[in-house]
Design a protein around this motif. Structure first.
Motif, short mmCIF file in Angstrom:
data_model
loop_
_atom_site.label_atom_id
_atom_site.label_comp_id
_atom_site.label_asym_id
_atom_site.label_seq_id
_atom_site.Cartn_x
_atom_site.Cartn_y
_atom_site.Cartn_z
N ALA A 278 -9.22 -1.95 9.37
CA ALA A 278 -9.66 -1.36 8.10
C ALA A 278 -10.99 -2.01 7.70
O ALA A 278 -11.17 -3.21 7.90
N GLU B 247 -0.29 -5.85 2.60
CA GLU B 247 -1.42 -6.71 2.96
C GLU B 247 -1.05 -8.15 2.67
O GLU B 247 -0.60 -8.48 1.57
N GLU C 78 -8.18 -6.41 8.38
CA GLU C 78 -9.16 -5.94 7.40
C GLU C 78 -10.43 -6.77 7.55
O GLU C 78 -10.40 -8.00 7.49
N ASP D 80 -12.86 -3.29 4.73
CA ASP D 80 -12.45 -3.74 3.39
C ASP D 80 -13.65 -3.76 2.44
O ASP D 80 -14.79 -3.87 2.88
N ASP D 81 -13.36 -3.65 1.15
CA ASP D 81 -14.39 -3.75 0.10
C ASP D 81 -15.52 -2.77 0.35
O ASP D 81 -16.70 -3.10 0.14
N LYS E 66 0.89 -1.17 0.00
CA LYS E 66 0.00 0.00 0.00
C LYS E 66 0.92 1.21 0.00
O LYS E 66 1.94 1.21 0.69
N ASP F 155 -13.73 -0.36 -2.46
CA ASP F 155 -13.71 -1.57 -3.29
C ASP F 155 -13.26 -1.24 -4.72
O ASP F 155 -13.55 -0.18 -5.25
N THR G 286 -14.34 -7.03 6.05
CA THR G 286 -15.18 -6.49 4.98
C THR G 286 -16.40 -5.79 5.56
O THR G 286 -16.87 -6.14 6.65
N ASN H 33 -6.52 -10.24 6.43
CA ASN H 33 -7.97 -10.29 6.27
C ASN H 33 -8.60 -11.22 7.29
O ASN H 33 -8.10 -12.31 7.56
N GLU I 71 -8.55 0.46 -3.53
CA GLU I 71 -8.08 -0.86 -3.94
C GLU I 71 -8.14 -0.99 -5.46
O GLU I 71 -8.96 -0.33 -6.10
N LYS J 82 -11.25 0.93 2.96
CA LYS J 82 -10.70 0.56 1.66
C LYS J 82 -11.83 0.55 0.63
O LYS J 82 -12.76 -0.26 0.73
#
Ligand code: C2E
Ligand code: MG
Ligand code: MG
Ligand code: MG
Length: 292
Positions: free
Chosen positions: A177, A59, A149, A179-180, A47, A202, A151, A118, A237, A200
């Protein structure tokens, strides 16, 4: 009656469904041996700070090479491992592997970057905070070195629990974080409640920054404004083109990640990246490249 149920049974196993059920079963059985036989490994994707190309972290992404089936995609096997519960031991393996990789890089004297990993929604349901604390404590890694991370969809499944887990982990010094982001159904009020470190965006939205798509740009711009108002960093992302990168910079996106800047790579290759960013060779290299 027997005949009827027989016919129903027959109808249930239509060839296509049968094939996918067989594949599912095979993957599930193969996963059983994957940990013991050391078939898993980690790749790391960098990142970067939006404008400067400064490396901000990596990541960890799980990779599985089965001796006969070959390279298996996480998008195929993670959902299967989630349904079977195998994601719990797999998730523990990932965390241990990340910790030992951090130790290895520390001993090699490379720049200590934050490593993100994740978490699956199923992991949120077990005694997650305790198991993380014990694995990380045993490895002797400071929580500040790790980011989890989660989601948006996973976080929204059980908002109360997610809020508790996120707060507990952050209180211990871990970063979180979402995610998506943008693909789930968060209400903005919940996003404020999670108040985590990063959002983050998506890659679906990043991809819409290309085709002079005004609504795509408006959505990304709104997400960034919202995140900043809530004191969160935004990571885009799936950045694949220079045009997307320029747009994201113009929109004041904090960090970027994607194939344009760096594909997920094995630990040794990633170490090279960290070493280069140590002596700022990488920055110099990029400064002499395309001006961004
Ligand atoms: P994710 O966490 O959103 O990770 C980003 C995915 O997008 C990765 O796919 C990455 O290789 C890919 N990607 C990164 N940059 C680009 C780009 O510029 N273009 C395109 N087209 N793709 C890009 P990958 O490694 O196949 O992982 C897929 C998903 O599987 C991850 O999505 C994550 O949800 C899950 N996953 C991977 N590793 C783990 C793990 O250790 N634990 C859990 N629970 N889930 C994992
Ligand atoms: Mg991720
Ligand atoms: Mg993602
Ligand atoms: Mg994803």
């Amino acid at each position: 009656e027997a005949k009827q149920s027989g016919r129903n049974t027959y109808r249930f196993f239509e060839p296509a469904m049968h094939a996918s059920a067989m594949r599912h079963l095979m993957v599930r059985q193969a996963l059983q041996q994957a940990i013991e036989q050391e078939q898993f490994s980690l790749h790391f994707q960098p990142k970067y700070r939006g404008g400067s190309h400064q490396l901000t972290g990596v990541e960890a992404l799980l990779r599985w090479t089965h001796p006969e089936l070959g390279e298996m995609s996480p998008s195929e096997f993670i959902p299967i491992a989630e349904r079977s519960g195998q994601i719990i031991p797999i998730g523990d393996w990932v965390l241990r592997a990340v910790c030992s990789q951090i130790r290895h890089w520390d001993m090699a004297g490379v720049k200590p970057v934050k490593v993100a990993l994740n978490l699956s929604p199923l992991q949120m349901r077990t005694d997650l905070v305790n198991s993380i604390t014990s694995i990380v404590g045993e490895a002797g890694i400071a929580p500040q070195r790790l980011m989890f991370e989660i989601t948006e969809t996973a976080a929204m499944k059980d908002v109360e629990r997610s809020t508790r887990v996120i707060n507990d982990l952050q209180a211990l010094g871990f970063d979180i974080a979402i995610d998506d982001f943008g693909t789930g159904y968060s209400s903005l009020a919940y996003l404020a409640q999670f108040h985590c470190r990063q959002i983050k965006i998506d890659r679906f939205f990043t991809s819409r920054l290309d085709a002079s798509d005004h609504s795509g740009r408006a959505i990304v711009s709104a997400i960034i404004a919202l995140a900043h108002a809530l004191q969160m960093e935004v990571v885009a992302e799936g950045v694949e083109t220079e045009e997307q990168l320029r747009e994201l910079q113009a929109l004041h996106c904090d960090q970027v990640q994607g194939f344009l800047l760096g594909r997920p790579a094995e630990a040794s290759k990633t170490q090279g990246l960290l070493e280069a960013s140590n002596d700022d060779l990488f920055g110099a290299m990029l400064r002499n490249g395309p001006a961004i």
